[in-house]
Design an enzyme around this catalytic site. Structure first.
Site, PDB file in Angstrom:
ATOM      1  N   SER A  50       0.837  -1.197   0.000  1.00  0.00           N
ATOM      2  CA  SER A  50       0.000   0.000   0.000  1.00  0.00           C
ATOM      3  C   SER A  50       0.872   1.246   0.000  1.00  0.00           C
ATOM      4  O   SER A  50       2.046   1.195   0.341  1.00  0.00           O
ATOM      5  CB  SER A  50      -0.902   0.005   1.243  1.00  0.00           C
TER       6      SER A  50
ATOM      7  N   THR B 193       4.078   4.833  -3.457  1.00  0.00           N
ATOM      8  CA  THR B 193       5.089   4.232  -4.336  1.00  0.00           C
ATOM      9  C   THR B 193       4.561   2.955  -4.985  1.00  0.00           C
ATOM     10  O   THR B 193       4.941   2.617  -6.111  1.00  0.00           O
ATOM     11  CB  THR B 193       6.380   3.933  -3.546  1.00  0.00           C
TER      12      THR B 193
ATOM     13  N   ASP C 114       6.352  -3.734  -1.375  1.00  0.00           N
ATOM     14  CA  ASP C 114       5.645  -2.771  -0.533  1.00  0.00           C
ATOM     15  C   ASP C 114       6.544  -1.568  -0.261  1.00  0.00           C
ATOM     16  O   ASP C 114       7.762  -1.644  -0.405  1.00  0.00           O
ATOM     17  CB  ASP C 114       5.234  -3.432   0.787  1.00  0.00           C
ATOM     18  N   GLY C 115       5.937  -0.482   0.136  1.00  0.00           N
ATOM     19  CA  GLY C 115       6.675   0.721   0.488  1.00  0.00           C
ATOM     20  C   GLY C 115       7.031   0.728   1.962  1.00  0.00           C
ATOM     21  O   GLY C 115       6.846  -0.249   2.686  1.00  0.00           O
TER      22      GLY C 115
ATOM     23  N   GLY D 166      -0.080   5.010   6.485  1.00  0.00           N
ATOM     24  CA  GLY D 166      -1.403   4.984   5.866  1.00  0.00           C
ATOM     25  C   GLY D 166      -2.401   4.114   6.606  1.00  0.00           C
ATOM     26  O   GLY D 166      -3.536   3.936   6.152  1.00  0.00           O
TER      27      GLY D 166
ATOM     28  N   GLU E 182      -0.549  -5.426   5.916  1.00  0.00           N
ATOM     29  CA  GLU E 182       0.759  -5.430   5.266  1.00  0.00           C
ATOM     30  C   GLU E 182       1.682  -6.472   5.897  1.00  0.00           C
ATOM     31  O   GLU E 182       2.409  -7.172   5.189  1.00  0.00           O
ATOM     32  CB  GLU E 182       1.390  -4.035   5.361  1.00  0.00           C
TER      33      GLU E 182
END
Length: 273
Positions: free
Chosen positions: A70, A73, A126-127, A142, A148
């Site tokens: 999420s 990026t 993932d970022g 976020g 995640e």
């Protein structure tokens, strides 16, 4: 005559309001420059795109099961996966980590799955809000840290993508908002008290466009636990997760295998174990 007097009164009133609300210096001088220029925004977005592109090209293979993270990026990562699918005919099964990720996958026309159908993932991209040189991460800016981490734990490897602002020597160097901790709503007060006992400074995250706190995709609150110096992150994560009412933390210790940072000059810096 009565109309003329009323009109002049309205005119005088408007002038008085303008003089009161708008300083004279503002009327006589050009406005101050914007804090963030368009060129700075373009540089950051270009850095995100570069990191995402390289990560996708090096880790996404035909037939792979991909965990989709999420954040801003990841938008670029999905774009490059879509390009691989269309240009090379790749078959990629995507498992999302959030509502946002689900919408990105669907909008790109990619194959959407979930952990009940695809419990083992070849790679998770993932970022991160911050990543140190040991590849310890802070995630959850976020509010998606729980899903995640669940998805990251199902991947054979976790690949981090971020721009140069997220790269640091130690956690807290760049990210100043603390460690996001997802908490059951009824428990947030006692959990915050226990956090203070660990030397943390917890703040209940409040929503920007609604009254009250942020509510995650899972119906929980987020407490941002601020810290003043580098800590033993593995030990801290264990202590936080042992608190009744804590669902999960945004500390990712030992999850990431490699991180790609898009730099200001357009290059990509790679940090790996």
């Amino acid at each position: 005559q009565h109309y003329f007097i009323q009109s002049n009164l309205r005119h005088v009133t408007r002038c008085m309001l303008v003089r009161r609300l708008v300083p004279l210096a503002t009327l006589n001088h050009s406005p101050p420059p914007l804090l963030f220029s368009h060129s700075m925004t373009s540089t950051v977005e270009g850095a995100k795109d570069a990191a995402a592109r390289r990560a996708v090209l090096e880790h996404v293979q035909d037939g792979c099961a991909l965990g989709v993270g999420s954040g801003s990026t990841v938008v670029y990562a999905v774009k490059h996966v879509e390009e691989l699918v269309k240009s090379r005919g790749y078959r990629v099964t995507c498992v999302p980590t959030s509502f946002q990720a689900t919408q990105l996958i669907l909008a790109a026309g990619l194959h959407l799955s979930d952990l009940s159908q695809t419990p083992r993932l070849d790679v998770v991209i993932d970022g991160a809000d911050e990543c140190d040189m040991d590849l310890t991460l802070i995630k959850g800016g976020g509010g998606c840290q729980l899903q995640e981490k669940i998805v990251a734990a199902c991947g054979d490897r976790m690949v981090v993508i971020a721009d140069y602002r997220k790269k640091s020597n130690h956690l807290g160097e760049q990210w100043k908002k603390g460690i996001p901790v997802e908490v059951i709503p009824m428990a947030y007060v006692p959990v915050m008290e226990k956090m203070r006992g660990l030397g943390l400074d917890p703040v209940l995250r409040m929503a920007a466009n609604k009254a009250g706190p942020v509510v995650t995709d899972n119906g929980n609150f987020v407490v941002d636990a601020k810290f003043g110096k580098p800590l033993d992150w593995d030990s801290l994560e264990t202590k936080l997760c042992r608190m009744p009412g804590v669902v999960e933390t945004g500390l990712f210790v030992g999850y990431a295998s490699v991180a790609y940072f898009g730099m200001e000059d357009g290059s990509v810096s790679v940090v790996q174990k």
